[in-house]
Design an enzyme around this catalytic site. Structure first.
Site, mmCIF file in Angstrom:
data_model
loop_
_atom_site.group_PDB
_atom_site.id
_atom_site.type_symbol
_atom_site.label_atom_id
_atom_site.label_comp_id
_atom_site.label_asym_id
_atom_site.label_seq_id
_atom_site.Cartn_x
_atom_site.Cartn_y
_atom_site.Cartn_z
ATOM 1 N N ARG A 77 1.969 1.098 10.282
ATOM 2 C CA ARG A 77 1.492 1.511 8.966
ATOM 3 C C ARG A 77 2.653 1.386 7.985
ATOM 4 O O ARG A 77 3.510 2.255 7.905
ATOM 5 C CB ARG A 77 0.966 2.946 9.024
ATOM 6 C CG ARG A 77 0.098 3.348 7.847
ATOM 7 C CD ARG A 77 -0.435 4.759 8.028
ATOM 8 N NE ARG A 77 -1.322 4.865 9.168
ATOM 9 C CZ ARG A 77 -2.627 4.599 9.147
ATOM 10 N NH1 ARG A 77 -3.184 4.193 8.027
ATOM 11 N NH2 ARG A 77 -3.358 4.725 10.229
ATOM 12 N N ARG B 145 0.339 -6.392 12.602
ATOM 13 C CA ARG B 145 -0.338 -5.794 13.755
ATOM 14 C C ARG B 145 -0.539 -6.828 14.865
ATOM 15 O O ARG B 145 -0.539 -6.480 16.047
ATOM 16 C CB ARG B 145 -1.662 -5.169 13.320
ATOM 17 C CG ARG B 145 -1.441 -3.950 12.438
ATOM 18 C CD ARG B 145 -2.638 -3.035 12.358
ATOM 19 N NE ARG B 145 -2.288 -1.810 11.647
ATOM 20 C CZ ARG B 145 -3.002 -0.699 11.644
ATOM 21 N NH1 ARG B 145 -4.143 -0.655 12.337
ATOM 22 N NH2 ARG B 145 -2.621 0.371 10.979
ATOM 23 N N GLU C 80 -7.146 -0.907 15.244
ATOM 24 C CA GLU C 80 -7.748 -1.884 14.325
ATOM 25 C C GLU C 80 -6.755 -2.973 13.947
ATOM 26 O O GLU C 80 -5.601 -2.704 13.631
ATOM 27 C CB GLU C 80 -8.224 -1.176 13.053
ATOM 28 C CG GLU C 80 -8.819 -2.122 12.008
ATOM 29 C CD GLU C 80 -8.816 -1.534 10.613
ATOM 30 O OE1 GLU C 80 -8.788 -2.326 9.656
ATOM 31 O OE2 GLU C 80 -8.827 -0.293 10.484
ATOM 32 N N ARG D 227 0.834 -1.194 0.000
ATOM 33 C CA ARG D 227 0.000 0.000 0.000
ATOM 34 C C ARG D 227 0.868 1.243 0.000
ATOM 35 O O ARG D 227 1.854 1.323 0.748
ATOM 36 C CB ARG D 227 -0.937 0.013 1.213
ATOM 37 C CG ARG D 227 -1.907 -1.166 1.200
ATOM 38 C CD ARG D 227 -2.906 -1.128 2.315
ATOM 39 N NE ARG D 227 -3.747 -2.324 2.292
ATOM 40 C CZ ARG D 227 -4.685 -2.616 3.179
ATOM 41 N NH1 ARG D 227 -4.898 -1.792 4.188
ATOM 42 N NH2 ARG D 227 -5.393 -3.718 3.075
ATOM 43 N N SER E 282 -10.783 -6.063 9.737
ATOM 44 C CA SER E 282 -11.980 -5.407 9.219
ATOM 45 C C SER E 282 -12.725 -6.428 8.375
ATOM 46 O O SER E 282 -12.172 -6.959 7.410
ATOM 47 C CB SER E 282 -11.584 -4.184 8.377
ATOM 48 O OG SER E 282 -12.707 -3.418 8.043
#
Length: 422
Positions: free
Chosen positions: A275, A389, A347, A260, A350
């Protein structure tokens, strides 16, 4: 992608749905384009009928030995007029498609109203955040003190937002991914897949990455796209297919690298590996009958929660509000894990029900038991989990006063006897 027929039937309802997404009325402009297109097609059909009649007249005239030059000239003129009308219809088609593909999915009725994440609703909490008799450290502080998390080398190799892991910490990251994929395949009924990390335009379009989110992706020099999640290739397994209803639900999972660009995240989570431009994730995808997608959404979320429970990581389930629900989702549950070093919920998964939004873009359908009826499938995707994560959560939750990290019991079979790192 939205169904133009549904917009024709209930334009006010469509505008109300878009209003929940923070958008103004859309139906009037869409239906004006649709009316123009349909008018062009009506004229096209009329001219086609005239051309067919002319062809018959020309045939009769030739059989009777009569001159046909005038009739043939009329046919040529009609052909030119038809080509122009078809071109106009195609142009309006492209305009309608451009408008519809830029509009987000219609939200489920039970999605709460709200413009930002503060309006998300806590549905459940599992476990208690650990209490330490020392000041808990963040994952990057632990990793660097152990000499097993190297951001300087990663920056030398690739720039910011990359990480090099060493030794037992690298093994712990690998163990987490293997544990998750094994759990989903042996206990949760997902089929393990190995899929390409590079996809073409059509594949990225099918799951709504294109055209809206092109800046969030990395593109290769030959025009392919690095996947931001295995959702993209897994969901597109159904693209262009007519799946027998007896095969549904079709459940798939994959452990892949994800890429990403993190466009728009400048200044956010710059320390550590929360991130990253590259990370590993176990993805779950389900292709279902429309009547079953709500139950499948709950089931998928429970599969992700089971990972956290087996690892002993406190979490909470959030129902995202209208303003925080992603572009392609009708409804999303986020799982947030407690990070002691940050003293915050973050988070880690999801899980979204996309309903038929992606299926219409991909032309992914099912054939009913009668062997005749066709319908669009529903697609769902969920993180099961983001491996990096999960590593952060394990490090911060299982840290000790001396800076060492206790390995969760569930990872024992994957760690070769290592029970403590440090």
């Amino acid at each position: 992608m939205h169904d133009i027929r549904a917009i024709r039937l209930d334009p006010a309802g469509f505008d109300a749905a878009m209003s929940r997404r923070g958008l103004g009325a859309q139906s009037e402009a869409i239906l004006a384009l649709d009316a123009s297109r349909r008018a062009n097609l009506g004229l096209l059909q009329e001219k086609q009928a005239k051309r067919n009649e002319l062809s018959r007249e020309i045939g009769r005239a030739k059989r009777e030995g009569n001159v046909t030059e005038a009739l043939e000239a009329q046919a040529v003129t009609l052909r030119i007029e038809m080509d122009l009308l078809q071109s106009q219809a195609d142009e309006v088609d492209a305009q309608i498609k451009g408008v519809l593909e830029a509009l987000p999915n219609i939200l489920a009725a039970d999605v709460p109203e709200g413009r930002e994440e503060s309006a998300n609703v806590v549905l459940k909490t599992w476990g208690e955040p650990p209490a330490f008799d020392f000041a808990p450290r963040q994952h990057f502080e632990l990793g660097e003190a152990l000499g097993l998390m190297d951001f300087a080398s990663a920056a030398k190799l690739a720039g910011s937002r990359f990480t090099v892991l060493r030794g037992p910490l690298a093994r712990l990251e690998r163990a987490l991914g293997q544990f998750m994929i094994d759990l989903h395949t042996t206990e949760h009924g997902y089929e393990e897949m190995v899929v390409p990390s590079l996809v073409n335009d059509a594949t990225a379009y099918g799951t709504s990455q294109l055209p809206k989110f092109a800046e969030d992706l990395f593109r290769t020099t030959d025009g392919r796209w690095l996947i931001p999640t295995a959702e993209v290739p897994l969901t597109n397994m159904a693209a262009g297919e007519i799946t027998p209803v007896a095969r549904l639900p079709w459940r798939m999972t994959a452990l892949t690298d994800c890429f990403r660009s993190e466009a728009g995240s400048a200044g956010r989570d710059t320390r550590g590996m929360l991130r990253q431009h590259q990370f590993r994730k176990v993805e779950m995808v389900s292709i279902t009958h429309p009547d079953a997608s709500a139950d499948e959404h709950e089931r998928m979320t429970r599969c992700a929660e089971t990972v956290l429970e087996r690892l002993g990581l406190p979490y909470r389930r959030m129902l995202l509000c209208s303003g925080d629900t992603g572009f392609g989702a009708a409804k999303t549950f986020d799982l947030e894990v407690w990070l002691p070093g940050q003293g915050a919920w973050r988070e880690i998964s999801s899980c979204s029900n996309m309903r038929d939004f992606q299926a219409r873009r991909m032309n992914a359908r099912f054939r009913a038991a009668d062997g005749k009826t066709l319908g669009f499938v529903h697609t769902l995707n969920g993180s099961g989990l983001a491996v990096g994560r999960a590593l952060i959560a394990v490090m911060e939750t299982c840290q000790q006063a001396d800076g060492s990290i206790i390995v969760p019991e569930a990872l024992g079979p994957y760690m070769g006897g290592i029970v403590r790192i440090g």
